[in-house]
Design a protein around this motif. Sequence first.
Motif, PDB file in Angstrom:
ATOM      1  N   UNK A   1     -46.341 -17.364  16.629  1.00 30.94           N
ATOM      2  CA  UNK A   1     -47.157 -16.317  17.252  1.00 30.94           C
ATOM      3  C   UNK A   1     -48.160 -15.827  16.206  1.00 30.94           C
ATOM      4  N   UNK A   2     -49.436 -15.790  16.583  1.00 34.64           N
ATOM      5  CA  UNK A   2     -50.474 -15.401  15.617  1.00 34.64           C
ATOM      6  C   UNK A   2     -51.225 -14.158  16.062  1.00 34.64           C
ATOM      7  N   UNK A   3     -51.369 -13.216  15.143  1.00 29.83           N
ATOM      8  CA  UNK A   3     -52.174 -12.001  15.335  1.00 29.83           C
ATOM      9  C   UNK A   3     -53.354 -12.102  14.375  1.00 29.83           C
ATOM     10  N   UNK A   4     -54.550 -12.131  14.898  1.00 29.87           N
ATOM     11  CA  UNK A   4     -55.740 -12.357  14.072  1.00 29.87           C
ATOM     12  C   UNK A   4     -56.786 -11.264  14.310  1.00 29.87           C
ATOM     13  N   UNK A   5     -56.625 -10.097  13.689  1.00 28.59           N
ATOM     14  CA  UNK A   5     -57.626  -9.041  13.899  1.00 28.59           C
ATOM     15  C   UNK A   5     -58.931  -9.404  13.190  1.00 28.59           C
TER      16      UNK A   5
ATOM     17  N   UNK B   1     -62.005  -9.064  10.689  1.00 30.42           N
ATOM     18  CA  UNK B   1     -62.188  -8.556   9.324  1.00 30.42           C
ATOM     19  C   UNK B   1     -60.880  -8.392   8.537  1.00 30.42           C
ATOM     20  N   UNK B   2     -59.891  -9.244   8.836  1.00 27.35           N
ATOM     21  CA  UNK B   2     -58.660  -9.205   8.028  1.00 27.35           C
ATOM     22  C   UNK B   2     -58.918  -9.956   6.725  1.00 27.35           C
ATOM     23  N   UNK B   3     -58.457  -9.391   5.618  1.00 20.63           N
ATOM     24  CA  UNK B   3     -58.631 -10.085   4.342  1.00 20.63           C
ATOM     25  C   UNK B   3     -57.306 -10.623   3.813  1.00 20.63           C
ATOM     26  N   UNK B   4     -56.212 -10.182   4.393  1.00 18.12           N
ATOM     27  CA  UNK B   4     -54.881 -10.643   3.959  1.00 18.12           C
ATOM     28  C   UNK B   4     -54.135 -11.267   5.132  1.00 18.12           C
ATOM     29  N   UNK B   5     -53.167 -12.113   4.782  1.00 18.66           N
ATOM     30  CA  UNK B   5     -52.391 -12.821   5.805  1.00 18.66           C
ATOM     31  C   UNK B   5     -50.906 -12.774   5.437  1.00 18.66           C
ATOM     32  N   UNK B   6     -50.117 -12.204   6.313  1.00 24.11           N
ATOM     33  CA  UNK B   6     -48.663 -12.138   6.106  1.00 24.11           C
ATOM     34  C   UNK B   6     -47.980 -13.028   7.142  1.00 24.11           C
ATOM     35  N   UNK B   7     -47.032 -13.844   6.676  1.00 19.66           N
ATOM     36  CA  UNK B   7     -46.270 -14.681   7.599  1.00 19.66           C
ATOM     37  C   UNK B   7     -44.816 -14.233   7.633  1.00 19.66           C
ATOM     38  N   UNK B   8     -44.293 -14.062   8.843  1.00 19.39           N
ATOM     39  CA  UNK B   8     -42.903 -13.651   9.046  1.00 19.39           C
ATOM     40  C   UNK B   8     -42.148 -14.847   9.617  1.00 19.39           C
TER      41      UNK B   8
ATOM     42  N   UNK C   1     -50.379  -1.868  17.111  1.00 18.27           N
ATOM     43  CA  UNK C   1     -50.717  -0.879  16.081  1.00 18.27           C
ATOM     44  C   UNK C   1     -52.070  -1.184  15.446  1.00 18.27           C
ATOM     45  N   UNK C   2     -52.398  -2.485  15.342  1.00 16.70           N
ATOM     46  CA  UNK C   2     -53.743  -2.886  14.947  1.00 16.70           C
ATOM     47  C   UNK C   2     -54.123  -2.855  13.480  1.00 16.70           C
ATOM     48  N   UNK C   3     -53.193  -3.050  12.529  1.00 13.99           N
ATOM     49  CA  UNK C   3     -53.627  -3.098  11.123  1.00 13.99           C
ATOM     50  C   UNK C   3     -54.551  -4.300  10.896  1.00 13.99           C
TER      51      UNK C   3
ATOM     52  N   UNK D   1     -46.225  -4.861   6.671  1.00 15.77           N
ATOM     53  CA  UNK D   1     -47.593  -5.248   7.048  1.00 15.77           C
ATOM     54  C   UNK D   1     -48.532  -4.048   6.912  1.00 15.77           C
ATOM     55  N   UNK D   2     -48.070  -2.868   7.284  1.00  9.40           N
ATOM     56  CA  UNK D   2     -48.909  -1.672   7.108  1.00  9.40           C
ATOM     57  C   UNK D   2     -49.161  -1.408   5.619  1.00  9.40           C
ATOM     58  N   UNK D   3     -48.170  -1.686   4.789  1.00 13.43           N
ATOM     59  CA  UNK D   3     -48.350  -1.515   3.341  1.00 13.43           C
ATOM     60  C   UNK D   3     -49.375  -2.521   2.796  1.00 13.43           C
ATOM     61  N   UNK D   4     -49.338  -3.742   3.306  1.00 13.33           N
ATOM     62  CA  UNK D   4     -50.336  -4.740   2.893  1.00 13.33           C
ATOM     63  C   UNK D   4     -51.719  -4.259   3.327  1.00 13.33           C
ATOM     64  N   UNK D   5     -51.820  -3.721   4.545  1.00  9.94           N
ATOM     65  CA  UNK D   5     -53.104  -3.214   5.045  1.00  9.94           C
ATOM     66  C   UNK D   5     -53.621  -2.077   4.166  1.00  9.94           C
ATOM     67  N   UNK D   6     -52.695  -1.281   3.620  1.00  8.34           N
ATOM     68  CA  UNK D   6     -53.077  -0.133   2.787  1.00  8.34           C
ATOM     69  C   UNK D   6     -53.186  -0.520   1.307  1.00  8.34           C
ATOM     70  N   UNK D   7     -53.145  -1.822   1.017  1.00 11.60           N
ATOM     71  CA  UNK D   7     -53.228  -2.333  -0.360  1.00 11.60           C
ATOM     72  C   UNK D   7     -52.102  -1.817  -1.247  1.00 11.60           C
ATOM     73  N   UNK D   8     -50.985  -1.540  -0.619  1.00 14.45           N
ATOM     74  CA  UNK D   8     -49.846  -1.005  -1.359  1.00 14.45           C
ATOM     75  C   UNK D   8     -48.882  -2.132  -1.717  1.00 14.45           C
ATOM     76  N   UNK D   9     -49.039  -3.276  -1.060  1.00 21.88           N
ATOM     77  CA  UNK D   9     -48.141  -4.420  -1.288  1.00 21.88           C
ATOM     78  C   UNK D   9     -48.978  -5.705  -1.295  1.00 21.88           C
TER      79      UNK D   9
END
Length: 499
Positions: A247-251, A253-260, A303-305, A491-499
């Motif tokens: 399953x892929x979520x591709x918003x 202007x995403x600059x990071x990619x997390x795979x679960x 949530x839309x990060x 994922x929210x932490x990655x969006x916030x540049x915290x991880x």
Amino acid sequence: MTSIALSSAAPTGLKVDAVIVGAAPADDGLALLPGTESLDKAMKKKLAEVLVQLGATGKADEVVKFPTLGAAKAPVVAVVGTGPLGEAGDPQRREALRRAAGAAVRALAGSESVAVALPIEDAEDAGAVTEGILLGAYSFDQYKSAQGAPAVRAATVVGPGVKAKNVKEAVARAELVGAAVNRARDWVNTPPRDLTPQAFAEAATKLVKGTKLNIDVLDEKALAKGGYGGIIGVGQGSANPPRLIRVAYRPARATKHVTLVGKGITFDSGGLSLKPAEGMAEMKSDMGGAAAVIAAVHALAELGPKVAVTAYAAMAENMPSGSAQRPSDVITVYGGTTVEVLNTDAEGRLVLADALARAAEDEPDLIVDVATLTGAAIVALGKRVAGIMANDDDIRTKVHDAARRAGEQMWPLPLPADLREKLDSPVADIANIGDRNGGALQAGLFLNEFVDPGTGWAHLDIAGPAFTDKPHGYTPKGGTGVAVRTLVQIVEDVAADRL
Ligand code: BES
Ligand code: MN
Ligand code: ZN
């Protein structure tokens, strides 16, 4: 799911079946928490005295119910213990509130509507209370011909500031996250005759229909053709063929990619290395990792990060039969590594090897896998705590912190390089088992072989907390939906540049 409303009125004036307020332990017995004022006043300031007479101490998970006899519009009040409550902003405080709301709502099953007047100091507190309500009110009764006490259907979160915009946003997030956890629980609780790999793939397909998510499902033919020898090997003994779901979520202007990546064994009998009968029924929960990653990516799309997320669910049923893989078979997993299958009950790592190797092709920045992987993790950490392993100390620490802030108990475990040689095989590149000592770590080291060393990777062993025989706090009996909240937070932490 339970509906949530917000009110800044005094809880005594609300027309509901029960009012929930809080108490905490104190040096002189027990402290009434904010939210109790109107009730205490209507009871001529005798609430604390009544509670002490009823034996209340304010400890976590304690619920004392009594009739209001006109002191409130609601006929019943439930006073729930929070245990020691920290300061606003402390994740421990939020977890205490989440737990109290859940325990109270569970104790009020049979009431249609409740008002929850726990101390809410900020938007995060309101979110935690909402999560606690939604998670505590969960019930799984699809297979019951007669219902027991029905779960709470409507809840009002009460507090002076709950009409603020940031509170409404936190509550909306909590509703999405709560729904995702409950969805994962439903999948875990569904009997394995109904939740086959194919049925799970169909449920995931139905879930993402009409959303921004894209889904791809590889069936047994595509898996064989694609060289997914781990998923095929584990699934070949079952009449219910395996699947690999992506399953892929591709918003934009995403600059990071997390795979679960989730382990999705719809039933783990052990295969020819058959498990003992005792405890085998719990192995319907062996797809808890897959349930968590699909539920999480779905919640994230809402949530839309601004982070791309890909979820893989490696689905198979591990059964013994004439077509099952045998201890001593050698399989070739995705990417070409050969594995000597010495124990068919160490199957999770085989399906994950395929999924992790496939995930590497997408070149993500971070991979997090979630798996009910080892009994050894339960021996090490018990039934309530998940293990965190990683190929990078900083990632492990940050994942641990994300779990803590999400209110999920997880703890770091090492991946000692010297244990790797236990997995050496005389006939193949690697064996699927080593010895008994540090079994969770050996499983982690096995998975590590299929991760690109340059890609950040964390592994969550949820064997303990995925399923509970004993209800506690906001967690009813059965599937718990563990890891969903942590994955969303990561994922929210990655969006916030915290991880
Ligand atoms: N699914 C089990 C692990 C498990 C055990 C999860 C109990 C939840 C509760 C896994 O597939 C398994 O059987 N692991 C074996 C590995 C061993 C054969 C190396 C185990 O832990 O015994
Ligand atoms: Mn197994
Ligand atoms: Zn398993």
